[in-house]
Design a protein around this motif. Sequence first.
Motif, PDB file in Angstrom:
ATOM      1  N   ASP A  44      -4.686  -9.423  -5.063  1.00 37.71           N
ATOM      2  CA  ASP A  44      -3.937  -8.496  -4.214  1.00 37.71           C
ATOM      3  C   ASP A  44      -4.899  -7.961  -3.163  1.00 37.71           C
ATOM      4  OD1 ASP A  44      -5.446  -6.495  -5.414  1.00 37.71           O
ATOM      5  OD2 ASP A  44      -3.885  -5.974  -6.844  1.00 37.71           O
ATOM      6  N   SER A  45      -4.466  -6.918  -2.455  1.00 36.09           N
ATOM      7  CA  SER A  45      -5.259  -6.513  -1.300  1.00 36.09           C
ATOM      8  C   SER A  45      -6.588  -5.888  -1.697  1.00 36.09           C
ATOM      9  CB  SER A  45      -4.456  -5.551  -0.426  1.00 36.09           C
ATOM     10  OG  SER A  45      -4.227  -4.352  -1.121  1.00 36.09           O
ATOM     11  N   GLN A  46      -6.758  -5.512  -2.956  1.00 42.46           N
ATOM     12  CA  GLN A  46      -7.998  -4.847  -3.358  1.00 42.46           C
ATOM     13  C   GLN A  46      -8.918  -5.735  -4.175  1.00 42.46           C
ATOM     14  OE1 GLN A  46      -9.362  -1.215  -4.212  1.00 42.46           O
ATOM     15  NE2 GLN A  46      -9.206  -1.486  -2.010  1.00 42.46           N
ATOM     16  N   ALA A  47      -8.340  -6.662  -4.910  1.00 43.67           N
ATOM     17  CA  ALA A  47      -9.159  -7.391  -5.866  1.00 43.67           C
ATOM     18  C   ALA A  47      -8.596  -8.784  -6.096  1.00 43.67           C
ATOM     19  CB  ALA A  47      -9.219  -6.624  -7.180  1.00 43.67           C
ATOM     20  N   ALA A  48      -9.462  -9.650  -6.657  1.00 45.69           N
ATOM     21  CA  ALA A  48      -9.043 -11.004  -6.993  1.00 45.69           C
ATOM     22  C   ALA A  48      -9.502 -11.300  -8.416  1.00 45.69           C
ATOM     23  CB  ALA A  48      -9.659 -12.004  -6.023  1.00 45.69           C
ATOM     24  N   VAL A  49      -8.665 -11.995  -9.168  1.00 46.12           N
ATOM     25  CA  VAL A  49      -9.054 -12.463 -10.490  1.00 46.12           C
ATOM     26  C   VAL A  49      -9.213 -13.970 -10.427  1.00 46.12           C
ATOM     27  CG1 VAL A  49      -8.405 -12.700 -12.904  1.00 46.12           C
ATOM     28  CG2 VAL A  49      -7.894 -10.585 -11.692  1.00 46.12           C
ATOM     29  N   LEU A  62      -8.878   2.809 -10.310  1.00 44.08           N
ATOM     30  CA  LEU A  62      -8.670   1.390 -10.025  1.00 44.08           C
ATOM     31  C   LEU A  62      -7.334   0.935 -10.610  1.00 44.08           C
ATOM     32  CD1 LEU A  62     -12.228  -0.006 -10.778  1.00 44.08           C
ATOM     33  CD2 LEU A  62     -11.338   1.074  -8.709  1.00 44.08           C
ATOM     34  N   PHE A  68     -14.668  -2.227  -2.562  1.00 42.49           N
ATOM     35  CA  PHE A  68     -14.651  -0.762  -2.482  1.00 42.49           C
ATOM     36  C   PHE A  68     -14.944  -0.344  -1.053  1.00 42.49           C
ATOM     37  CE2 PHE A  68     -14.502   0.795  -6.865  1.00 42.49           C
ATOM     38  CZ  PHE A  68     -14.678  -0.377  -7.567  1.00 42.49           C
ATOM     39  N   ALA A 123      -7.902  -9.067   1.637  1.00 53.19           N
ATOM     40  CA  ALA A 123      -9.062  -9.931   1.564  1.00 53.19           C
ATOM     41  C   ALA A 123      -8.848 -11.129   2.485  1.00 53.19           C
ATOM     42  CB  ALA A 123      -9.268 -10.393   0.135  1.00 53.19           C
ATOM     43  N   VAL A 178      -5.455  -5.734 -11.190  1.00 53.47           N
ATOM     44  CA  VAL A 178      -5.170  -6.729 -10.153  1.00 53.47           C
ATOM     45  C   VAL A 178      -3.764  -7.289 -10.349  1.00 53.47           C
ATOM     46  CG1 VAL A 178      -5.971  -8.838  -9.052  1.00 53.47           C
ATOM     47  CG2 VAL A 178      -7.592  -7.344 -10.213  1.00 53.47           C
ATOM     48  N   GLY A 179      -2.981  -7.298  -9.288  1.00 57.84           N
ATOM     49  CA  GLY A 179      -1.627  -7.815  -9.352  1.00 57.84           C
ATOM     50  C   GLY A 179      -0.655  -6.880 -10.051  1.00 57.84           C
ATOM     51  N   ARG A 230       0.829  -1.211   0.000  1.00 56.71           N
ATOM     52  CA  ARG A 230       0.000   0.000   0.000  1.00 56.71           C
ATOM     53  C   ARG A 230       0.862   1.258   0.000  1.00 56.71           C
ATOM     54  NH1 ARG A 230      -5.547  -0.145   0.874  1.00 56.71           N
ATOM     55  NH2 ARG A 230      -6.292  -2.258   0.622  1.00 56.71           N
ATOM     56  N   ARG A 259     -13.777  -6.986  -6.960  1.00 56.04           N
ATOM     57  CA  ARG A 259     -13.053  -5.855  -6.387  1.00 56.04           C
ATOM     58  C   ARG A 259     -13.818  -5.294  -5.197  1.00 56.04           C
ATOM     59  NH1 ARG A 259      -8.953  -2.527  -8.546  1.00 56.04           N
ATOM     60  NH2 ARG A 259      -8.928  -3.633 -10.533  1.00 56.04           N
ATOM     61  N   PRO A 262      -6.252   2.148  -4.047  1.00 58.24           N
ATOM     62  CA  PRO A 262      -5.855   1.235  -2.963  1.00 58.24           C
ATOM     63  C   PRO A 262      -4.514   1.575  -2.319  1.00 58.24           C
ATOM     64  CG  PRO A 262      -5.431   0.200  -5.079  1.00 58.24           C
ATOM     65  CD  PRO A 262      -6.054   1.540  -5.370  1.00 58.24           C
ATOM     66  N   SER A 312     -13.201   8.373 -13.342  1.00 62.66           N
ATOM     67  CA  SER A 312     -13.673   8.999 -12.106  1.00 62.66           C
ATOM     68  C   SER A 312     -13.224   8.215 -10.879  1.00 62.66           C
ATOM     69  CB  SER A 312     -15.200   9.103 -12.106  1.00 62.66           C
ATOM     70  OG  SER A 312     -15.767   7.813 -12.058  1.00 62.66           O
ATOM     71  N   VAL A 313     -12.864   6.944 -11.056  1.00 63.39           N
ATOM     72  CA  VAL A 313     -12.252   6.197  -9.963  1.00 63.39           C
ATOM     73  C   VAL A 313     -10.911   5.672 -10.449  1.00 63.39           C
ATOM     74  CG1 VAL A 313     -14.318   5.509  -8.692  1.00 63.39           C
ATOM     75  CG2 VAL A 313     -13.589   4.171 -10.647  1.00 63.39           C
ATOM     76  N   GLU A 344     -15.934   1.417 -15.119  1.00 62.77           N
ATOM     77  CA  GLU A 344     -14.700   0.800 -14.613  1.00 62.77           C
ATOM     78  C   GLU A 344     -14.975  -0.589 -14.045  1.00 62.77           C
ATOM     79  OE1 GLU A 344     -11.307   2.309 -14.257  1.00 62.77           O
ATOM     80  OE2 GLU A 344     -12.160   3.364 -15.958  1.00 62.77           O
ATOM     81  N   ALA A 396     -17.834   3.917  -9.961  1.00 60.27           N
ATOM     82  CA  ALA A 396     -17.061   2.997 -10.797  1.00 60.27           C
ATOM     83  C   ALA A 396     -17.945   2.317 -11.839  1.00 60.27           C
ATOM     84  CB  ALA A 396     -16.371   1.949  -9.916  1.00 60.27           C
ATOM     85  N   GLU A 408     -13.595 -10.942 -12.078  1.00 59.21           N
ATOM     86  CA  GLU A 408     -12.734 -10.034 -11.318  1.00 59.21           C
ATOM     87  C   GLU A 408     -13.574  -9.444 -10.192  1.00 59.21           C
ATOM     88  OE1 GLU A 408     -10.297  -7.512 -13.908  1.00 59.21           O
ATOM     89  OE2 GLU A 408     -10.546  -5.910 -12.432  1.00 59.21           O
TER      90      GLU A 408
END
Lengths: 304, 493
Positions: free
Chosen positions: B199-204, A157, B226, B50, A160-161, A92, B224, A254, A154-155, B240, B235, B222
Amino acid sequence: MGAALTIARAALTFLLVCLLVFVITNLLPGDAAVIAAGQRASPERIAALRAALRLDDPVWLRFGGWLSGAVRGDFGRSLLDGGPVAPVLWSRLGTTLYLAVPAWCLALVFGTTLAIVLRSAGAAALTVVAGLPEVVLAGGLVVVFATWLGWFPSVSLVPVGGTPADRPEVLVLPILALALPATAWLARLLRGPVADVMARPFVADAVLRGVPGGVVAFRHVLPHLAPPLAQAGAVLAGGVLTATSVVEAVFAYPGLGQLLASAVSTRDTPVIQAVAAVVTAVVLVGVLVADAVGVWVVRRVGAG
Amino acid sequence: MSLFSRRTALVAVFGLVAAGCAAPTGAAQGPPVDGGTLRYGAVAAGGGSAVADPHGSLFNESDWVRMAALYDVLTVPGRNGEAEPRLATSWSSDATASTWRFELRTDAVFSAGRPVRAADVLFSLRRIGAKAAQNGGRLGTVDIAASTAEGDHTVVLRTSQPDAELPAALAGVTFVVPDGTENFDQPVGSGPFRLSTMDSQAAVLVRNDRWWGPRPHLDRLEIRGFADPQALAGAVTSGEVDVAANVSPAAAKTAETTGRLTVSRRPAAVAYPLLMRLDRAPFDRPEVRRAVKSAVDRQALVDAVFLGYGKTSGDVQGGTDIPPPSSGDAGSTLAAVGPVVLHTTTAYPGMVSAATLLAQQLGAAGLKVEVRQHPPETYWTQAYGVEPLAMGYYTDIPFPVWVRQTALSGSAFNETGWRDPGFDASFASAMSTVDSSRRAAALTQLRSRMAADGGWLVWGYGDGLDLSSPSVHGLPTGAGFARVFLEDVWVRR
């Protein structure tokens, strides 16, 4: 000898701040056991959770345990998800630096430039921008640049990874939201020192000799601004890191700020402690560097 | 010429805009399309990372969705609150519903290659039982120590008390892991998807081609989390993510007026009841409770709090089937009652607006009500279930599960102080009734009695609201944990 004393004082400050954060977190109503138990939890269930999380131990014991781990780089485990804190913390922090470093650099460059160019002009405008809450500014930037113009998402993101570098366009609006108030704050702060330096005889002398304005600013004004600039920069680093908690929430980015915000709302003490320790360390190192810069400049440039 | 071309361009632009607006209302969705990625966003208010352990505390909706995709469960929630087969193909009980035999499918395999056996199911259930404090007693009435595996494909569960609704009570929550698993960093499941990256925010997740069920349409899922519901709605609005799960009625209303997103409604997913404690004045008097219940305008509450995405109901948990009491003149009873304080919390936005409107309505009927707000961190332990008048929060968990949590004499946490040995006995008798229609009739009778005599004022139920891009089809619409099973979703790009 002086350096050792300075570092010892910084280490003591660090310790005190960590202790203060720990005590304040403990004074907040509710704890991680109550939050995790949620609704319709019997007192027995909360007690069982509290025991499992070792929240029943005395505060000094828990702080001691945390500290002995933290100095070895082990920040313990999250009370909520049970995962180790350190990997999350570093990942982070890395994500946040993608926002904080550019915002900090932009604020330093443009803040200093504005202070020199504007001098006493535009004081009211600077005060307004510097005082603008990040959440308002971020919301405004989203409406204009994301909703109306559609230039940026607007966000923010992050794949992932991946890292934010994979999608640099998501960084623009949050960096602006951090940098704009910081720039105005720095410009306002430096206006006084700029006016002081400008009033010195060697500046007037250079101007009279026909040296171009830019060269005067770079060669004659800037070196004398270094000590206040370094000090302001150190404070600014802490300010920008703190502001990320608001900006990251708006953009669902994040980073460290969002980690801190969710950790506070769930009373996840180990996570709160770790984030606080990192931010405190950044500010303290910044202040130490600023002091060193001040000493170095005074030695080199002299009193003027 | 240039004028003409400019007009052409304008017409073209208007046509495009109109087409864009019309797209979501197009009813013809055609047959499901294979392939593609679904980007699913859900609120994840807590935790830096997560949760990996499927059997502990699953704090975030995003964790539930991931577990439901990675792991198989014994049963899933189906229509009308009944359980449907999943890993268990059939089940039966003895005459008192205290011993249950679940027959398992023989073609389920873990992503590591080994078949799923009864021992894996029993191990997983034991883990869930051992973590009861963390997961809020997810196993319910199961007496896990007395339960056994018979051969490789039969699990025999014994219950601590008769429970004819056990398959429904367990629906969607019994995530099965390989026997002996204690580390979940590299999850091994037998569900429709397997983990690719996280990762800490999302998973695939990617499709598990060895899953026994019908081949999922999606290639990738995916998920995610929030922290901020507003950012989640933003989003999906900006494309997004493809789905924003569990959004507020206001976000759904906004999406509906702009017309670019589809609003899916899961009926009766949430309620914000008014809770009157039966052991505290003035609500210890039945006539005061009846007067309060008849004084509120339920439709006005549904319209204001759920913005119309909901339905009025009778005063009990478990759905809208019990009719509301007839509204009557309660003025004389209520006017004689002194001013009261209604406690509420900012934990869910609807709880404050519901409390405010209830206070207004009761005030107009002669009962002076002052609303007092609490932060979520202290509300559930210090005000809810303690104060004479407080707001509650219901999700669509099965009615018997809710009764055991909070409405029996022996419940560890009794939110209104409803303690009635006669009711306990009738409930136990209903739960030992194997015949489902007789049991349903008995439960309806109990629920009517609770609605009439209890301290609950369940003025209405709100829909669960999901926002999605018009290209997303097949989102779950069932009750309870049905919402977290996404294997039927498909995307038309």
